[in-house]
Motif scaffolding. Structure first.
Motif, mmCIF file in Angstrom:
data_model
loop_
_atom_site.group_PDB
_atom_site.id
_atom_site.type_symbol
_atom_site.label_atom_id
_atom_site.label_comp_id
_atom_site.label_asym_id
_atom_site.label_seq_id
_atom_site.Cartn_x
_atom_site.Cartn_y
_atom_site.Cartn_z
ATOM 1 N N UNK A 185 0.834 -1.214 0.000
ATOM 2 C CA UNK A 185 0.000 0.000 0.000
ATOM 3 C C UNK A 185 0.865 1.261 0.000
ATOM 4 N N UNK A 186 0.260 2.366 -0.447
ATOM 5 C CA UNK A 186 0.978 3.637 -0.452
ATOM 6 C C UNK A 186 1.360 4.029 0.983
ATOM 7 N N UNK A 187 2.342 4.902 1.088
ATOM 8 C CA UNK A 187 2.813 5.322 2.420
ATOM 9 C C UNK A 187 1.669 5.916 3.239
ATOM 10 N N UNK A 188 0.812 6.698 2.576
ATOM 11 C CA UNK A 188 -0.289 7.348 3.297
ATOM 12 C C UNK A 188 -1.244 6.299 3.883
ATOM 13 N N UNK A 189 -1.549 5.261 3.083
ATOM 14 C CA UNK A 189 -2.461 4.221 3.559
ATOM 15 C C UNK A 189 -1.808 3.391 4.661
ATOM 16 N N UNK A 190 -0.516 3.112 4.481
ATOM 17 C CA UNK A 190 0.209 2.362 5.526
ATOM 18 C C UNK A 190 0.141 3.112 6.849
ATOM 19 N N UNK A 191 0.342 4.418 6.745
ATOM 20 C CA UNK A 191 0.338 5.257 7.930
ATOM 21 C C UNK A 191 -1.010 5.138 8.654
ATOM 22 N N UNK A 192 -2.086 5.162 7.878
ATOM 23 C CA UNK A 192 -3.423 5.057 8.476
ATOM 24 C C UNK A 192 -3.606 3.725 9.193
ATOM 25 N N UNK A 193 -3.135 2.660 8.538
ATOM 26 C CA UNK A 193 -3.290 1.325 9.141
ATOM 27 C C UNK A 193 -2.447 1.234 10.419
ATOM 28 N N UNK A 194 -1.196 1.662 10.307
ATOM 29 C CA UNK A 194 -0.284 1.526 11.453
ATOM 30 C C UNK A 194 -0.731 2.383 12.636
ATOM 31 N N UNK A 195 -1.519 3.402 12.360
ATOM 32 C CA UNK A 195 -1.991 4.263 13.442
ATOM 33 C C UNK A 195 -3.412 3.941 13.892
ATOM 34 N N UNK A 196 -3.909 2.805 13.452
ATOM 35 C CA UNK A 196 -5.232 2.383 13.929
ATOM 36 C C UNK A 196 -5.016 1.317 15.008
ATOM 37 N N UNK A 197 -5.323 1.647 16.259
ATOM 38 C CA UNK A 197 -4.917 0.761 17.347
ATOM 39 C C UNK A 197 -5.523 -0.639 17.308
ATOM 40 N N UNK A 198 -6.725 -0.792 16.758
ATOM 41 C CA UNK A 198 -7.311 -2.150 16.793
ATOM 42 C C UNK A 198 -7.034 -2.972 15.520
ATOM 43 N N UNK A 199 -6.013 -2.532 14.726
ATOM 44 C CA UNK A 199 -5.562 -3.398 13.623
ATOM 45 C C UNK A 199 -4.236 -4.034 14.034
ATOM 46 N N UNK A 200 -4.201 -5.367 14.000
ATOM 47 C CA UNK A 200 -2.929 -6.051 14.253
ATOM 48 C C UNK A 200 -2.438 -6.633 12.921
ATOM 49 N N UNK A 201 -1.206 -6.268 12.548
ATOM 50 C CA UNK A 201 -0.677 -6.761 11.272
ATOM 51 C C UNK A 201 0.159 -8.006 11.511
ATOM 52 N N UNK A 202 -0.123 -9.033 10.741
ATOM 53 C CA UNK A 202 0.655 -10.274 10.810
ATOM 54 C C UNK A 202 1.444 -10.372 9.506
ATOM 55 N N UNK A 203 2.728 -10.029 9.541
ATOM 56 C CA UNK A 203 3.552 -10.069 8.325
ATOM 57 C C UNK A 203 3.952 -11.508 7.996
ATOM 58 N N UNK A 204 4.357 -11.726 6.768
ATOM 59 C CA UNK A 204 4.800 -13.055 6.285
ATOM 60 C C UNK A 204 3.790 -14.134 6.663
ATOM 61 N N UNK A 205 2.533 -13.760 6.631
ATOM 62 C CA UNK A 205 1.508 -14.686 7.122
ATOM 63 C C UNK A 205 0.468 -14.961 6.049
ATOM 64 N N UNK A 206 0.129 -16.238 5.897
ATOM 65 C CA UNK A 206 -0.871 -16.631 4.891
ATOM 66 C C UNK A 206 -1.937 -17.500 5.541
ATOM 67 N N UNK A 207 -3.128 -17.415 4.984
ATOM 68 C CA UNK A 207 -4.229 -18.244 5.496
ATOM 69 C C UNK A 207 -4.080 -19.651 4.940
ATOM 70 N N UNK A 208 -4.223 -20.634 5.812
ATOM 71 C CA UNK A 208 -4.135 -22.024 5.353
ATOM 72 C C UNK A 208 -5.539 -22.595 5.206
ATOM 73 N N UNK A 209 -6.389 -22.234 6.166
ATOM 74 C CA UNK A 209 -7.750 -22.753 6.133
ATOM 75 C C UNK A 209 -8.675 -21.850 6.933
#
Ligand SMILES: Cc1cc2nc3c(=O)[nH]c(=O)nc-3n(C[C@H](O)[C@H](O)[C@H](O)COP(=O)(O)OP(=O)(O)OC[C@H]3O[C@@H](n4cnc5c(N)ncnc54)[C@H](O)[C@@H]3O)c2cc1C
Length: 317
Positions: A185-209
């Motif tokens: 995502x663009x820097x501006x959108x990343x900033x919004x996500x990273x500054x939203x307290x109830x979003x937890x980002x799981x990097x290098x993560x994929x859904x299996x089921x």
């Protein structure tokens, strides 16, 4: 090869909210439209359960039922609705040629393209099993059903980031699953996500089921694609936001498209780069992608087709 030939004033390709709305307006303007449904009569909404944001249905409506209502209304004014798939088009002449099911050629003075778009899915069996029962490809459409609950969203582009922040306003917690170790995502959108307290980002993560109780989603089994470690995240909603594919292969090298294949229409209009060819709905809209906006642009396309024909007749007279 083509045996039969038929000439019509207005040919509509697609039977989603855009195509049927164009049909209602074109039929009422006496253009005697012929509409080909394609292989998904009723379009994307037939693949969902509750639709609660389309005006005129105060108690909500099932997607199938709503599209049945659209069809009946288009038919009531005389639209000739046919099951058939457009396999090729030729917009090089004064009248436009369209081939149906590789066999029949129809020529048309105006063509309204409403072939929509297809949401991209991860391809998991469990994703289809729970589609409409916790799994969704549209946060704006279905986020409301998960108020104060925990949800997961897959994707790392601008749309995913925007949908994650939209969900965060409704949900208790949003788990964002990002395949790589960074965001697209663009820097501006990343900033919004990273500054939203109830979003937890799981990097290098994929859904299996996607896990459920047979009826509804109860969680998502994910794995870290670096360590291969698996974990179960309890959620009731699972949103896929990895993009859409507009149904525009037919128009390749014929109509102007953007880099993602969406048809380009003139600003504030449904006109394409070819006279007498109009595009409405999701096939030309990568921003809103809602039934009501698709219907609105379907209305525009029919009115523009009617004005185009009137101007042509006036010029001849
Ligand atoms: C799971 C899900 C849930 C959704 N929920 C909501 C919601 O609650 N509220 C909301 O507003 N929006 C919702 N949406 C979005 C909404 O469905 C779309 O914005 C809307 O359907 C777009 O309408 P459309 O007419 O442009 O195209 P579509 O609905 O995509 O219809 C396209 C039509 O074109 C036809 N077609 C394609 N190619 C050809 C061809 N070559 N020849 C002939 N026909 C062809 C198809 O058969 C189909 O009939 C949801 C979408 C999904 C996937």
């Amino acid at each position: 090869m083509s045996q039969e030939n038929e000439h019509v004033k207005c040919l509509i390709i697609g039977s989603g909210p855009a195509g049927y709305t164009a049909a209602i307006y074109a039929a009422r303007a006496d253009l005697r439209p012929v509409l080909y449904t394609g292989i998904v009569p009723g379009g994307q909404l037939t693949q969902t359960t509750d639709v609660e944001n389309f005006p005129g249905y105060p108690d909500g409506v099932q997607g199938q039922q709503m599209m049945e209502d659209f069809r009946k209304q288009a038919e009531r004014f005389g639209t000739d609705i046919r099951f058939g798939y457009i396999t090729s088009v030729d917009f090089s002449g004064d009248v436009h040629k369209v081939v149906v099911d590789g066999e029949k050629t129809v020529t048309a003075e105006t063509v309204i393209i409403a072939t929509g778009a297809t949401a991209k899915w991860l391809g998991l069996e469990s994703e289809q099993k729970y589609n409409g029962f916790g799994v969704s490809a549209c946060a704006v459409c279905d986020g409301f059903f998960f108020r104060k609950q925990d949800v997961a969203i897959v994707g790392a582009g601008d749309t995913a980031a925007e949908e994650a922040t939209y969900l965060a306003k409704l949900a208790n917690k949003v788990h964002m699953l990002v395949r790589r170790d960074d965001f697209r995502a663009s820097k501006a959108m990343q900033h919004r996500v990273l500054n939203t307290p109830n979003i937890e980002i799981h990097y290098s993560t994929e859904a299996k089921e996607i896990v459920g109780d047979g009826q509804n989603v109860t969680g998502v089994l994910v794995y870290n694609n670096q360590t291969l470690e698996e974990k179960l995240i309890p959620v009731t909603g699972f949103f896929v936001a990895i993009g859409h594919k507009p149904n525009t292969e037919l128009f390749q090298d014929i109509l102007d498209m953007d880099t993602n294949g969406y048809l380009i229409t003139k600003s504030g209009s449904t006109r394409t780069n070819i006279d007498g060819v109009f595009a409405c709905g999701d096939v030309q809209d990568h921003i809103y992608r809602q039934a009501v906006t698709a219907a609105g642009s379907g209305c525009m396309a029919a009115l523009e087709a009617e004005r185009y024909l009137a101007a042509k007749e006036h010029a001849i007279a």
